[in-house]
Motif scaffolding. Structure first.
Motif, short mmCIF file in Angstrom:
data_model
loop_
_atom_site.label_atom_id
_atom_site.label_comp_id
_atom_site.label_asym_id
_atom_site.label_seq_id
_atom_site.Cartn_x
_atom_site.Cartn_y
_atom_site.Cartn_z
N ASP A 1 0.83 -1.22 0.00
CA ASP A 1 0.00 0.00 0.00
C ASP A 1 0.86 1.27 0.00
N THR B 1 -8.28 -3.33 -5.11
CA THR B 1 -7.44 -2.38 -4.37
C THR B 1 -7.55 -0.98 -4.95
N PRO C 1 -11.01 0.60 -0.69
CA PRO C 1 -10.38 -0.72 -0.77
C PRO C 1 -10.87 -1.62 0.38
#
Length: 627
Positions: free
Chosen positions: A155, A195, A200
């Motif tokens: 991330d 994502t 998300p």
């Protein structure tokens, strides 16, 4: 540098790294990707010459002279080959990677056999010692926390970039494995990745006793739950799913893709079912809390676990405890057997194993913080309304799966006599050494060589996936023929072995630089289909069919963890062989189909061990011969 050296370098560089950024730093990944070269289209002449060379050991002289004629015709100036080559070169100028879309469709999404056994690989992890159910749930909780720790690096785009021979590699596959899922379609499947959305996913799917749960793994402030918190949530799940669900809905995902697509459309007509299916598809990954596998002796235990990872053991055991379309499924059984199974479309093995290494390392860490016990909401049970039609689909899927389970013959062996340190001490690539042992084992069993596939990473290029290292070569055939020839001196055999490993190493280098033949030939064939021209005779030739019939489908997937990946054969009369070479031992998984009278996984494993020992003996009695 070959793939095994690359991995040891990679392993050194990617030990448990803490995320260096708490917020997302978009752009870092893109900047890296943009700096990578694009996949080249190799010169036509070069590929055709190498194609003829690759055919030499596996077809007769008569067939070869026929194919030479077809190649001559194909490569004529201004001929069909040149036109298709120009089409490919145009495509390469327009696209980020001329191959990646085609490869995803032809290798995975349009492939209609079940993903179970035929496509999805499994990984067998070392057995855990759980004293009780709490041990199982605590390990699963820690594993979830470790995977979320890895997710933070994805991330934040702080994953360390991997290198091969000093060149940076494409990291795209890492961004495809979480919060993604395959969706069945009538002629072609698709892969969705959640994502990228505005919101998300923040949950994982937990399956226990064929029942599916949505487990939120983040607090309201965005911080991940701790092991303690996840453990409490897993206990709640366990206690509300003590009885096996009568209808193992997950079994549907094991079916032939067309049958599953039909059943899927039928399943999601119902609003409740659709919401439950979407929750599974969107989840970050799946955790399967399995029932213990039947007790077996230690020598076949690993092989039995490999089968569990690949297919779950059938409808009576744990196959209903899966959603096989999910990209990533961790499996933790009550008896301590554990591992994972992954859907192959978004990623190759190495990124999966890098994630796994991180997670396994994480599970060994002492727990530093005890969490304040804030009451957490009970995980949501996913409900399914089972109509008679859906029940019928489940029954059919069970029958088909059980036939597949009975058919898979898999043998996992730990070769203890030596590991990659021995070939290294002889200045031989460990991968090339193992591949030549496979060639020798196959030749001794069948008195002939066969087309052999070893996957080579194309990650030096943007969005690169794989090409084929063809391990059966003129040099490998010279070596295996000489090995048991009493008329040949040992020093000659040792020299032929070294030459064969060098040839393999040279082909590996070609392949990872984008100069192998298989994907180029596939590209030319697909270009012909796209241009709506009649299929060139070169691709209708028996020799091409033989070249593409991989009786040996192999892959080296090295890991820090003492694990082994496994997969099914790619042809009915073939073997699937995966190996993880560690310093002092090698883990092998060998698979075959029982329905083929000519193949036998245990026998292949036995011949492979003998080949490795004979080759070591040969080199030790004849140290480095001057070539």
């Amino acid at each position: 540098m070959n793939i095994s050296q690359w991995f040891s370098q990679l392993v050194k560089s990617s030990s448990l790294l803490r995320p260096v950024a708490s917020g997302r730093l978009p752009g870092r990944y893109l900047a890296h990707q943009d700096s990578l070269p694009t996949l080249p289209v190799p010169p036509l002449q070069q590929t055709l010459d190498r194609y003829l060379l690759a055919l030499e050991p596996i077809i007769s002289e008569e067939e070869l002279s026929h194919t030479r004629e077809l190649v001559r015709e194909f490569r004529k100036p201004g001929g069909v080959g040149e036109r298709l080559q120009k089409g490919l070169e145009r495509r390469a100028r327009k696209q980020e990677n001329w191959l990646s879309d085609w490869w995803l469709k032809t290798a995975y999404l349009e492939y209609r056999l079940p993903v179970v056994v035929h496509s999805s690989p499994g990984v067998v992890l070392p057995k855990q010692d759980f004293l009780d159910r709490q041990g199982q749930l605590r390990f699963a909780a820690k594993l979830i926390e470790g995977a979320l720790d890895f997710k933070t690096m994805i991330d934040n785009e702080t994953l360390p970039v991997e290198y091969l021979g000093g060149k940076p590699l494409c990291m795209n596959q890492y961004y495809q494995i979480l919060s993604s899922c395959r969706i069945p379609g009538q002629k072609r499947d698709s892969v969705v990745n959640y994502t990228k959305g505005k919101k998300p996913p923040t949950h994982v799917t937990v399956v226990h006793n064929f029942q599916f749960f949505e487990l939120d793994v983040y607090n309201s402030d965005g911080s991940p739950l701790t092991t303690d918190q996840i453990f409490i949530q897993l206990e709640k799940i366990w206690n509300t799913s003590l009885q096996r669900n009568k209808e193992p809905i997950g079994i549907l995902t094991t079916n032939h893709r067309n049958s599953w697509a039909k059943a899927y459309n039928n399943l999601i007509k119902d609003k409740t079912n659709k919401e439950s299916v979407r929750s599974i598809e969107k989840s970050i990954f799946t955790v399967c809390l399995d029932a213990p596998i039947p007790r077996v002796s230690d020598d076949i235990y690993r092989s039995r676990v490999a089968a569990q990872m690949l297919h779950g053991g059938g409808s009576r055991w744990n196959s209903g405890n899966r959603w096989f379309d999910k990209t990533l499924q961790f499996i933790v059984a009550e008896d301590g057997s554990c591992g994972l199974v992954y859907e192959h479309a978004p990623s190759e093995g190495p990124p999966i194993v890098a994630l796994l290494d991180h997670v396994v390392e994480y599970t060994k860490k002492p727990e530093l913080v005890r969490s304040p016990m804030i009451p957490l909401p009970t995980p949501k049970k996913l409900r399914f309304n089972i109509t008679p039609e859906i029940k019928n689909d489940i029954e059919k899927a069970k029958q088909n799966l059980n036939i597949m389970v009975e058919d898979l013959d898999i043998k996992v062996i730990v070769f203890h006599q030596f590991g990659k340190n021995f070939p290294k001490s002889e200045k031989i690539s460990p991968d090339a050494f193992i591949q030549m042992a496979l060639q020798l084992a196959y030749y001794r069993m069948y008195k002939q060589p066969c087309a052999t596939y070893e996957s080579a990473s194309l990650r030096m290029f943007r969005l690169g996936r794989t090409d084929t290292i063809r391990s059966a070569s003129v040099d490998s055939l010279n070596f295996v023929k000489a090995m048991d020839d009493p008329g040949k001196q040992d020093h000659e055999k040792a020299e032929l072995l070294r030459r064969a490993t060098q040839a393999h190493r040279a082909y590996t280098d070609l392949a990872i630089k984008g100069n192998a033949i298989d994907r180029h030939l596939l590209g030319l064939k697909l270009q012909a289909i796209e241009d709506l021209v009649s299929m060139p005779e070169l691709f209708m030739d028996t020799a091409y069919a033989v070249a593409m019939h991989f009786n040996l489908s192999t892959s080296q997937v090295p890991a820090k963890t003492d694990c082994v990946m496994c997969f099914g054969p790619v042809v009915p009369d073939g073997y699937g062989v995966c190996y993880n070479p560690l310093d002092e031992h090698i883990n092998f998984a060998v698979s075959a189909f029982n329905s083929c009278a000519d193949t036998n996984a245990a026998q292949m494993a036995h011949y492979l061990e003998a080949a490795l020992l004979d080759m070591r003996r040969l080199l030790q009695s004849h140290p480095r011969a001057k070539l």
